[in-house]
Design a protein around this motif. Sequence first.
Motif, PDB file in Angstrom:
ATOM      1  N   ALA A   1     -23.213 -22.925  -6.244  1.00 35.14           N
ATOM      2  CA  ALA A   1     -23.013 -21.916  -5.241  1.00 35.14           C
ATOM      3  C   ALA A   1     -23.251 -22.191  -4.009  1.00 35.14           C
ATOM      4  N   ASP A   2     -23.870 -22.887  -3.353  1.00 37.06           N
ATOM      5  CA  ASP A   2     -23.742 -23.105  -1.790  1.00 37.06           C
ATOM      6  C   ASP A   2     -22.692 -24.378  -1.336  1.00 37.06           C
ATOM      7  N   LYS A   3     -21.925 -24.765  -2.800  1.00 33.02           N
ATOM      8  CA  LYS A   3     -20.817 -26.022  -2.200  1.00 33.02           C
ATOM      9  C   LYS A   3     -19.303 -25.093  -1.885  1.00 33.02           C
ATOM     10  N   LEU A   4     -18.866 -23.605  -2.007  1.00 28.18           N
ATOM     11  CA  LEU A   4     -17.752 -23.339  -2.672  1.00 28.18           C
ATOM     12  C   LEU A   4     -16.719 -23.882  -1.898  1.00 28.18           C
ATOM     13  N   GLU A   5     -17.075 -23.864  -0.702  1.00 31.07           N
ATOM     14  CA  GLU A   5     -16.184 -24.680   0.036  1.00 31.07           C
ATOM     15  C   GLU A   5     -15.241 -26.194   0.039  1.00 31.07           C
ATOM     16  N   TYR A   6     -16.023 -26.069  -0.773  1.00 31.77           N
ATOM     17  CA  TYR A   6     -15.445 -27.901  -1.616  1.00 31.77           C
ATOM     18  C   TYR A   6     -15.194 -27.447  -3.067  1.00 31.77           C
ATOM     19  N   LEU A   7     -14.610 -25.888  -3.213  1.00 27.08           N
ATOM     20  CA  LEU A   7     -14.135 -26.435  -4.835  1.00 27.08           C
ATOM     21  C   LEU A   7     -12.384 -26.483  -4.285  1.00 27.08           C
ATOM     22  N   PHE A   8     -11.672 -26.006  -3.929  1.00 30.17           N
ATOM     23  CA  PHE A   8      -9.922 -25.893  -3.953  1.00 30.17           C
ATOM     24  C   PHE A   8      -9.937 -26.835  -2.718  1.00 30.17           C
ATOM     25  N   ASN A   9      -9.039 -27.947  -2.463  1.00 30.14           N
ATOM     26  CA  ASN A   9      -8.824 -28.813  -1.676  1.00 30.14           C
ATOM     27  C   ASN A   9      -8.039 -27.432  -0.262  1.00 30.14           C
ATOM     28  N   GLY A  10      -8.448 -27.675   0.903  1.00 32.14           N
ATOM     29  CA  GLY A  10      -8.286 -26.918   2.079  1.00 32.14           C
ATOM     30  C   GLY A  10      -8.185 -25.447   2.054  1.00 32.14           C
ATOM     31  N   LYS A  11      -8.487 -24.619   1.632  1.00 35.27           N
ATOM     32  CA  LYS A  11      -8.330 -23.439   0.576  1.00 35.27           C
ATOM     33  C   LYS A  11     -10.153 -22.684   0.679  1.00 35.27           C
ATOM     34  N   SER A  12     -10.222 -21.720   1.026  1.00 34.98           N
ATOM     35  CA  SER A  12     -11.697 -21.100   0.840  1.00 34.98           C
ATOM     36  C   SER A  12     -11.246 -19.968  -0.566  1.00 34.98           C
ATOM     37  N   VAL A  13     -12.330 -19.687  -0.769  1.00 36.21           N
ATOM     38  CA  VAL A  13     -12.516 -19.063  -1.799  1.00 36.21           C
ATOM     39  C   VAL A  13     -13.289 -17.607  -1.769  1.00 36.21           C
ATOM     40  N   GLN A  14     -12.991 -16.564  -2.659  1.00 36.13           N
ATOM     41  CA  GLN A  14     -14.121 -15.686  -2.808  1.00 36.13           C
ATOM     42  C   GLN A  14     -14.382 -15.281  -4.480  1.00 36.13           C
ATOM     43  N   PRO A  15     -15.362 -14.526  -4.305  1.00 34.44           N
ATOM     44  CA  PRO A  15     -15.648 -14.139  -5.613  1.00 34.44           C
ATOM     45  C   PRO A  15     -14.099 -12.640  -6.681  1.00 34.44           C
ATOM     46  N   LEU A  16     -14.931 -12.367  -7.671  1.00 31.07           N
ATOM     47  CA  LEU A  16     -13.478 -11.681  -8.161  1.00 31.07           C
ATOM     48  C   LEU A  16     -13.597 -10.642  -8.130  1.00 31.07           C
ATOM     49  N   GLY A  17     -15.033 -10.012  -7.533  1.00 31.76           N
ATOM     50  CA  GLY A  17     -15.515  -8.822  -8.420  1.00 31.76           C
ATOM     51  C   GLY A  17     -16.612  -8.511  -9.230  1.00 31.76           C
TER      52      GLY A  17
END
Lengths: 287, 494, 320
Positions: B150-166
């Motif tokens: 939950a607090d490591k989502l910035e590592y989820l996808f190389n070079g990109k930020s991610v956001q919840p879908l809703g």
Amino acid sequence: MAGLNSTKLHVAKTIKLYISGAFPRTESGRSFPVYLFNSKKIYAHLCRASRKDLRNAVAAAKSAQAGWCGRSAYNRSQILYRMAEMMEGKRNEFIEIFVQTLGYSSAEANDVVEQAIDALVYYAGFADKFQQLIGAVNPVSGPHHNFTTPEAVGVVALICAEKFDFSRFVGQIAAITCSGNSTVVLLAQDGAAVLAPLAEVFATSDLPGGVINLLSGFAEELAPHLAGHMEIDSICLARNDENMRAAVKEDAVFNLKRIVDNPANELSLAQILQFVEYKTVWHPIGF
Amino acid sequence: MAKVKNSAESVNGDRFKFEYAPAPEAIDMVKIKKENKLFINGKWVSGKSEKFFETINPANGEKLAELTEADAQDVDRAVKAARKAFNGEWSKISGKERGRYLFRIARIIQERSRELAVLETMDNGKPIKESRDFDVPQLAANFFYFAGWADKLEYLFNGKSVQPLGIAGQIIPWNFPLLMAAWKLAPALAAGNCVVLKPAETTSLTALLLTEIIEESGLPAGVVNVITGAGKTGAALVNHPDVDKIAFTGSTEVGKTIARSTVKSKKILTLELGGKSAHIVYEDAAIEQAVEAVVGGIYFNQGHVCCAGSRLLVEESIAPVFVHKLKHRMASLRVGDPLDKNTDIGAINSRSELDKIKKLVAAARNEGYEYFETAATALPEKGYFINPCFFNNVASSANICRREVFGPVLAIQTFRTPAEAIKKANDTAYGLAAGIWSEKGSKIHKTAAGLKAGVIWANTYNKFDPASPFGGYNESGWGREGGRHGLLSYVEVK
Amino acid sequence: MQNGISIQKHDGVHVPILAEPIDEVMLGERALSFTRRSIKKQSKLAAIYKCIEMIDLTTLEGADTIGKVRQLCSKARFPVTAEFSEELSHYKNFKAVPTVAAVCVYPAMVATAKEALAGTKIRVASVATAFPAGQILLETRLRDVRDAVSAGADEIDMVINRGAFLTGDYQTVYDEIVQVKEVCGDTHLKVILETGELATCDNVRLASEIAMQAGADFIKTSTGKVSPAATMPVTLIMLQAILDFYERTGKIIGMKPAGGIRNAKQAIHYLCMVNEVMGPRWLTPELFRFGASSLLNDLLKQVYKQITGRYAYEKSFSLD
């Protein structure tokens, strides 16, 4: 034939389809005209591909896919780079088509070709790297080695955007094929004259026949046949037509094709990953 | 080839018979409410239409409780509550805090594990040893795993930020009620989504108990909403315009209906659907363990497993020995009271599933395929039970070889070469899983590469882990659940 | 196709020895499944009695003395006191506590044990062949066996030549067992593989095959002097080898896990394994034994618990 209205009586090139590494005319004998930009003057009569042409293209893509996927990533990379080289060699031919049929300035046309070459080089370089970026060794609990690798999804149909965008769709072709997919591409009508030099680029890049198949024709006519074709595993739909989108998605459900809806116009890892499946393999660790 | 003799033959009558006395798990710590409500916006509420339906214990056919049938209005209330939470409190709290809630939930699950396991067995019919040793530990493990993301989502996808879908509408099946709830809830919440969850109509009780646990954890109101009901309720959720994401696990048939009904929307779908997974056994396999894996592969959870190894492909040179050993092994399987700690195969989840399985078995028997069934115990008189069985020398064209039975029924075929094995394994519209048994590493890797399936179990079968992506090719569905790849199904990559 | 090796028999005939590969992880999962069995009530009591009957009550210490061996034999004959039996006999499910199968001692103690057990059906087993290492010239090892047999041993527990096995000299392993068997004559031969030193599952399976082909009446996991000794997975490999051998040849071989089985719960897990893998036929002291010393007292405690409902304490039973 292309360039019918040029000033000299030179030998014009007949623009045909590109299926299974060959250049057939449409079996239907039908054509549609492409005009010199902003005129009623014919530039060329292009093949208006039929559903039978489409069927042949899908069959070619299907039979080529396993072999292409079985090539080493390094080899696919080399071939994509070779495409960039061949496109470079045909730069002027592309520019001429864009200037004549789409009204681009020479500088604009040159930029577009440059971007397309960039896209080919970009994905050439990605063919043997995306696996490391998205693959994983998963730390499962227990004595098992567990790893996930991305794998080509199979046969991908690419329905290009209504508005011709050369570098975008070349980029999409590269993103689709660099991972080992084969593809059937339905070009946008207005820029479809580019099919000739583009097919020649593919045909002279050591690309196995059938990996990329190019069709010119009417999306309204062909999209339903692509959507319903059970040998197609994924559809990349770059068109904005809401009705077509809904119809394609609906028919795609018959074999649960993956739908890549309006992909971003960018060179990125994400573009490749839209056309892969993840395979996870488990194996015990013991003596 | 080894000569096969029946080892079970008797020499003398005066033999010690080792009978296992009944060893039922106590059920006194499970409290089942007679009438169960919906959980919307942090509160237990009645359904608008005040309609109820029954849920039964498949081991004896007796009613366990009544559940509220949520209608479209209830679904709307739940989605609105989720939207409110998503736009409000939930989006304001940090990933770290989201993780804290999930860790808490995981811990409470562990503390209440006996209760969860017993209720799961009562409501679903699966053996207590499975709910106790597999479902519930995996349930907790999934919350632990995704909590940490939950607090490591910035590592989820190389070079990109991610956001919840809703807002995620999640529809889960009846075969692993708790575990499937975890597969859906944990990644959705870790990524910052809000959820409306609909458990299967025959197995909602443990989802409601899990909801109580979520409530205990103090999760903000509206983040998780749980509505009970059958297909109509599910359809209302799928078709709700304010749902951004649908995650469905269930049959390919229903999966396709869901996919069709969302074509005009921007909803993002993940579908975990059916399978007809092949279990390939090469002649150089560790044969005893391969038998074990084949048995576990098809008879685990009464065969109610989407990735069940329902087609055995055994190399022709070892087929007679293998089938003999398989029969011998099956003879020690104990079918019976799911609450008995020694039960290996419990109850079929519902009368309709039992009827469906029996019909498919009868049809295959009519087609004349060699049939075998056995068990160490007699079938109970009450409840929905069936003996584990197989059909031998089945043709690829046979219905029993192509259709997902979703029960303890195995179809056996032979092959001669690795290429033929791969071809036969891939001869299906599905592509969920496959098994390979060989002691030769290079053969395993080449076979694995050739199989069109999302999960390959080499020299093992039916292994699951929160860190391991799960999901299928082709008509087995869209997307992955589990691991980093599963979490990607709940975010938008920016 | 089967992997395997070939052994030459005395008469020059080559016998194939199967080398079935074993997957350790799945093997372990199956073995673990038997520890999840829940054996209760009358099943438990029956199982405990059966376990007692299957014990080779063992003392194999450098410090063994005549006194110690006599004490052990006495325990073998009377696991519980008459007073204890009398107390329990008032409970409704009481059944007389059986004696163990055998007493297992060093060759030098065979005569002592034989004398102490005279008139009972308890057998005397003797380890031989320079137990536990076996690293002595063959002639000396055969002499060891001969001495134990002539001292009256009913059963010989020999060790295989692990050195030869690990260098791939399976012929020597086989030949030595054949020679020991010849010396044994009618005396029962248990062949100890010392699985802890064989190290891999495949080796255990192969060694089992060699031992059975060479004439073992029983195969046995361990000397108890090497760790790990008996484990459920290793025993499972050997049981499956026995079953396969029986199905191929019709010969019935016994199994003896030894070392590390200390309590009733473990023993019952083994019993479940034998029951489910082999069927009830092997659930007899003729075909299954536990090599153990402290196991007996724990079984007795459980007898007390099962019959009276009360937990027993250490002092309920003599130490040995």
